[in-house]
Design a protein around this motif. Sequence first.
Motif, short mmCIF file in Angstrom:
data_model
loop_
_atom_site.label_atom_id
_atom_site.label_comp_id
_atom_site.label_asym_id
_atom_site.label_seq_id
_atom_site.Cartn_x
_atom_site.Cartn_y
_atom_site.Cartn_z
N GLU A 54 -99.45 77.18 -10.39
CA GLU A 54 -100.03 78.36 -9.74
C GLU A 54 -99.85 79.58 -10.62
OE1 GLU A 54 -99.91 80.04 -5.26
OE2 GLU A 54 -98.01 80.25 -6.35
N GLU A 55 -100.94 80.28 -10.85
CA GLU A 55 -100.88 81.55 -11.57
C GLU A 55 -100.87 82.70 -10.57
OE1 GLU A 55 -103.40 84.35 -14.71
OE2 GLU A 55 -104.05 82.28 -14.35
N ARG A 56 -99.95 83.63 -10.77
CA ARG A 56 -99.90 84.85 -9.97
C ARG A 56 -100.10 86.04 -10.90
NH1 ARG A 56 -95.13 84.11 -5.39
NH2 ARG A 56 -95.80 82.04 -4.67
N PHE A 57 -100.83 87.03 -10.42
CA PHE A 57 -101.19 88.14 -11.30
C PHE A 57 -101.51 89.37 -10.47
CE2 PHE A 57 -104.73 85.21 -10.52
CZ PHE A 57 -105.59 86.02 -9.80
N TYR A 58 -101.67 90.48 -11.18
CA TYR A 58 -102.15 91.72 -10.57
C TYR A 58 -103.48 92.07 -11.21
CZ TYR A 58 -97.78 92.54 -8.12
OH TYR A 58 -96.72 92.43 -7.26
N ASN A 59 -104.51 92.20 -10.39
CA ASN A 59 -105.82 92.66 -10.86
C ASN A 59 -105.78 94.18 -10.97
OD1 ASN A 59 -107.39 90.25 -11.07
ND2 ASN A 59 -107.44 90.14 -8.84
N SER A 60 -106.06 94.68 -12.15
CA SER A 60 -106.15 96.12 -12.37
C SER A 60 -107.62 96.51 -12.43
CB SER A 60 -105.43 96.50 -13.67
OG SER A 60 -105.48 97.89 -13.88
N ILE A 61 -108.08 97.21 -11.39
CA ILE A 61 -109.51 97.47 -11.21
C ILE A 61 -109.81 98.95 -11.47
CG2 ILE A 61 -111.45 97.31 -9.60
CD1 ILE A 61 -109.64 95.27 -8.02
N ARG A 62 -110.78 99.19 -12.33
CA ARG A 62 -111.18 100.57 -12.60
C ARG A 62 -112.67 100.73 -12.34
NH1 ARG A 62 -110.52 103.09 -18.51
NH2 ARG A 62 -112.36 101.78 -18.87
N VAL A 63 -112.98 101.63 -11.43
CA VAL A 63 -114.37 101.94 -11.11
C VAL A 63 -114.62 103.38 -11.55
CG1 VAL A 63 -116.07 102.20 -9.27
CG2 VAL A 63 -114.36 100.37 -9.15
N PRO A 64 -115.70 103.62 -12.34
CA PRO A 64 -115.99 104.98 -12.80
C PRO A 64 -116.00 105.99 -11.65
CG PRO A 64 -117.45 103.43 -13.88
CD PRO A 64 -116.70 102.66 -12.83
N GLY A 65 -115.28 107.08 -11.85
CA GLY A 65 -115.21 108.12 -10.83
C GLY A 65 -114.07 107.94 -9.84
N TYR A 66 -113.32 106.84 -9.96
CA TYR A 66 -112.21 106.57 -9.05
C TYR A 66 -110.95 106.23 -9.85
CZ TYR A 66 -115.80 106.23 -5.44
OH TYR A 66 -116.86 106.49 -4.60
N SER A 67 -109.81 106.40 -9.22
CA SER A 67 -108.54 106.03 -9.86
C SER A 67 -108.42 104.52 -9.93
CB SER A 67 -107.36 106.62 -9.07
OG SER A 67 -107.43 108.02 -9.01
N ARG A 68 -107.72 104.04 -10.95
CA ARG A 68 -107.49 102.60 -11.10
C ARG A 68 -106.60 102.10 -9.96
NH1 ARG A 68 -107.87 98.94 -15.19
NH2 ARG A 68 -108.51 100.57 -16.65
N VAL A 69 -106.92 100.96 -9.41
CA VAL A 69 -106.12 100.37 -8.34
C VAL A 69 -105.69 98.96 -8.75
CG1 VAL A 69 -107.24 101.70 -6.50
CG2 VAL A 69 -108.18 99.46 -7.17
N ASN B 237 -102.73 91.83 -15.38
CA ASN B 237 -101.45 92.02 -16.04
C ASN B 237 -100.32 91.43 -15.19
OD1 ASN B 237 -100.74 94.08 -14.06
ND2 ASN B 237 -102.13 95.44 -15.19
N ARG B 238 -99.14 91.36 -15.79
CA ARG B 238 -97.95 90.78 -15.15
C ARG B 238 -98.24 89.38 -14.59
NH1 ARG B 238 -96.45 95.37 -11.07
NH2 ARG B 238 -98.65 95.87 -11.38
N ALA B 239 -99.07 88.65 -15.31
CA ALA B 239 -99.43 87.29 -14.86
C ALA B 239 -98.32 86.31 -15.26
CB ALA B 239 -100.75 86.87 -15.48
N ARG B 240 -98.09 85.36 -14.41
CA ARG B 240 -97.14 84.29 -14.74
C ARG B 240 -97.59 83.01 -14.04
NH1 ARG B 240 -91.58 85.80 -11.40
NH2 ARG B 240 -92.36 85.36 -9.32
N ARG C 215 -104.40 95.05 -7.31
CA ARG C 215 -104.37 94.11 -6.20
C ARG C 215 -103.74 92.80 -6.68
NH1 ARG C 215 -105.16 98.07 -3.90
NH2 ARG C 215 -106.81 98.62 -2.39
N PHE C 216 -102.82 92.29 -5.84
CA PHE C 216 -102.17 91.03 -6.18
C PHE C 216 -103.11 89.87 -5.93
CE2 PHE C 216 -99.73 87.31 -4.70
CZ PHE C 216 -98.97 87.06 -5.83
N GLY C 217 -103.04 88.85 -6.80
CA GLY C 217 -103.86 87.67 -6.62
C GLY C 217 -103.16 86.42 -7.12
N ARG C 218 -103.72 85.27 -6.81
CA ARG C 218 -103.18 84.00 -7.27
C ARG C 218 -104.31 82.99 -7.40
NH1 ARG C 218 -98.99 82.18 -2.82
NH2 ARG C 218 -98.57 84.41 -2.78
N SER C 219 -104.07 81.97 -8.22
CA SER C 219 -105.08 80.93 -8.37
C SER C 219 -104.41 79.62 -8.77
CB SER C 219 -106.13 81.33 -9.42
OG SER C 219 -105.54 81.49 -10.69
N ASP C 220 -105.05 78.51 -8.43
CA ASP C 220 -104.57 77.18 -8.78
C ASP C 220 -105.08 76.85 -10.18
OD1 ASP C 220 -104.03 74.48 -9.09
OD2 ASP C 220 -104.55 73.96 -7.03
N VAL C 221 -104.13 76.64 -11.11
CA VAL C 221 -104.51 76.36 -12.49
C VAL C 221 -103.96 75.00 -12.94
CG1 VAL C 221 -104.77 78.77 -13.18
CG2 VAL C 221 -102.50 77.70 -13.28
#
Length: 260
Positions: free
Chosen positions: A161-176, A117-120, A178-184
């Motif tokens: 360059e794309e910048r984004f936030y990875n929203s990670i959900r693992v069963p049994g844990y709260s969603r976290v 989310n919040r990717a641009r 992480r900021f990331g970027r990639s060459d597009v």
Amino acid sequence: MNETLLISNHQTDAAFHLLLNFELLMTIKRQSLLLCFFLVMVAGSTLAQTSFGPTASYNFNSFRGNTAFKVTPGFGIGGFFKHQVTGFLTPKIELAYFQQGAFLEDYVVSAPELLRNRARVTFHSIHVPVLLEFSLPSLRGEAIQPKLSLGGFYNFIFNAEERFYNSIRVPGYSRVERFGRSDVTGQFEQMQYGLIGAIGGEIQMFSLPVALEFRYLYNLNQISKDGTRNNINLRNSFDEWGDQLYLGTVSFNVQVTLSR
């Protein structure tokens, strides 16, 4: 007697030719001086009508199409060169580093564990506007001199360059997150061109002419490459904006004339 007369005629002819060559030489020198004077006057007049200086902009960027602007910021910095050809018309060319960009719609990388989310995406480009600047000669010397500019631009995108936030959900844990970027860069057309319309004015600041203007940049060719419609990161943006992605930019520009 005849020999004496012959010698006298030769001397007269020599003197006549010498006088003729001298007059011809003086004529050439006068013409050369007049030509040099003319060239100096033309050069001086040309330099007096030519100006240059730095330019900077703050940009409000978005895709354009089926929905309203979703603005992501950018900036530009470079220089300009212009030459006044009449009292109201001044052609101008600029060279700048320039940022355009757009927000991407949220998308799923791996459901339901990984969302983005919040990717641009930010397009870093070499920007070359060519403009015709119109002014009112009757307002020359006033505190504010209004100006209207029309023209076009060429952009070469050397990096996307794309910048984004990875929203990670693992069963049994709260969603976290992480900021990331990639060459597009490979997903977008690197050569862009379009139209520019601008309105602004020139004022004096610290004894220097400073031009302030608002510009609208309308990209004529699509920014998305053919065949990217189903890319994971672009699919939802195509659904939101249309079958092709185009850019639009509103920018606030400042130019300082250092020589005129």
